[in-house]
Design a protein around this motif. Structure first.
Motif, PDB file in Angstrom:
ATOM      1  N   TYR A  25       0.867  -1.173   0.000  1.00  0.00           N
ATOM      2  CA  TYR A  25       0.000   0.000   0.000  1.00  0.00           C
ATOM      3  C   TYR A  25       0.903   1.222   0.000  1.00  0.00           C
ATOM      4  CZ  TYR A  25      -2.696   3.957   1.652  1.00  0.00           C
ATOM      5  OH  TYR A  25      -3.261   5.206   1.750  1.00  0.00           O
ATOM      6  N   GLY A  27       0.509   5.461   0.077  1.00  0.00           N
ATOM      7  CA  GLY A  27      -0.366   6.615   0.121  1.00  0.00           C
ATOM      8  C   GLY A  27      -0.407   7.224   1.506  1.00  0.00           C
ATOM      9  N   LYS A  33      -8.604   6.732   3.309  1.00  0.00           N
ATOM     10  CA  LYS A  33      -7.851   5.702   2.581  1.00  0.00           C
ATOM     11  C   LYS A  33      -8.193   4.284   3.058  1.00  0.00           C
ATOM     12  CE  LYS A  33      -5.548   8.595  -0.008  1.00  0.00           C
ATOM     13  NZ  LYS A  33      -5.776   8.669  -1.471  1.00  0.00           N
ATOM     14  N   GLN A 102      -5.192  -0.766  -2.960  1.00  0.00           N
ATOM     15  CA  GLN A 102      -5.615   0.605  -2.674  1.00  0.00           C
ATOM     16  C   GLN A 102      -7.065   0.544  -2.190  1.00  0.00           C
ATOM     17  OE1 GLN A 102      -5.975   3.582  -1.505  1.00  0.00           O
ATOM     18  NE2 GLN A 102      -4.212   4.217  -2.736  1.00  0.00           N
ATOM     19  N   SER A 104      -8.916   2.761  -0.764  1.00  0.00           N
ATOM     20  CA  SER A 104      -9.453   4.105  -0.558  1.00  0.00           C
ATOM     21  C   SER A 104     -10.943   4.212  -0.870  1.00  0.00           C
ATOM     22  CB  SER A 104      -8.687   5.091  -1.445  1.00  0.00           C
ATOM     23  OG  SER A 104      -9.178   6.400  -1.262  1.00  0.00           O
ATOM     24  N   GLU A 107     -11.072   8.384  -4.678  1.00  0.00           N
ATOM     25  CA  GLU A 107      -9.955   8.645  -5.580  1.00  0.00           C
ATOM     26  C   GLU A 107     -10.503   9.400  -6.778  1.00  0.00           C
ATOM     27  OE1 GLU A 107      -6.753   8.106  -5.236  1.00  0.00           O
ATOM     28  OE2 GLU A 107      -6.905   7.047  -3.325  1.00  0.00           O
TER      29      GLU A 107
END
Length: 208
Positions: A25, A27, A33, A102, A104, A107
């Motif tokens: 991951y 970010g 997230k 990801q 999240s 986005e």
């Protein structure tokens, strides 16, 4: 939609997945997230596959809470919080990852999907109304889309871990087929062409 792509990173050097198999991951560590969802899912996947590791790159206000969550799940020895890393290091980590995840909830474009594909690495994104990254995933070609539950996300992680070389070959093929339309340069040329065309339609007619 005129803007078909935003990727300006160019082609990357692909590689085989590293050992031990590692989910990556990358970010900010902020609530939207949903890294806590990833930790819960990884705990399930790791229970079935103890060799699996999770590497979390990035930092943010959620870091301490997430580290505590990993400890409470009993996976702290399998999870690494790396913080921010140099770009060259991140390139290597992307290339060697078994999969990029990801989770999240929001986005705007989903650049991580394209970046992962440039390395030939499959990606998992998670369903959410404001997650535009879902639109860039063609399930079975460049990754998978998971429902927003730990069990569903764990299943997709396991799926990408299984037959990973075949997954990487499919992702590389997907990127090769889509690389032009995903590029920022292509988007800019598309917009420029549209502007030129509009100008030709609205140009004043010369008087006789």
């Amino acid at each position: 939609m005129l803007l078909t792509g935003e990727y300006a990173g160019g082609d990357k050097v692909s590689a085989a997945a590293g050992d031990p198999p590692t989910i990556l991951y990358a970010g900010r560590l902020i609530a939207e997230k949903r890294v806590d969802l990833l930790l819960d899912a990884f705990a399930l996947a790791h229970g079935d596959d103890p060799a699996l590791r999770l590497l979390i790159v990035g930092d943010g206000p959620e870091r301490e809470r997430l580290a505590q969550r990993a400890a409470s799940l009993g996976i702290e020895t399998a999870v690494t919080f790396a913080g921010f890393v140099p770009e060259t290091t991140l390139d290597r980590l992307f290339a060697q990852a078994t999969a990029i995840v990801q989770p999240s909830a929001r986005e705007g474009y989903g650049m991580v999907v394209v970046e992962a594909a440039a390395y030939g690495v499959p990606v998992v994104v998670v369903e959410a109304p404001d997650n535009a990254a879902v639109e860039l995933v063609e399930p079975g070609s460049n990754g998978l889309v998971a429902a927003p539950t730990p069990a569903a996300l764990a299943r997709t992680i396991a799926a990408l871990r299984h037959d990973n070389p075949q997954w990487r070959a499919r992702v590389a093929g997907w990127y090769a087929a889509n690389r032009t339309q995903l590029s920022l340069d292509h988007s800019l040329r598309t917009v420029a062409g549209a502007i030129d065309g509009y100008g030709s339609l609205t140009a004043p007619v010369p008087a006789d």
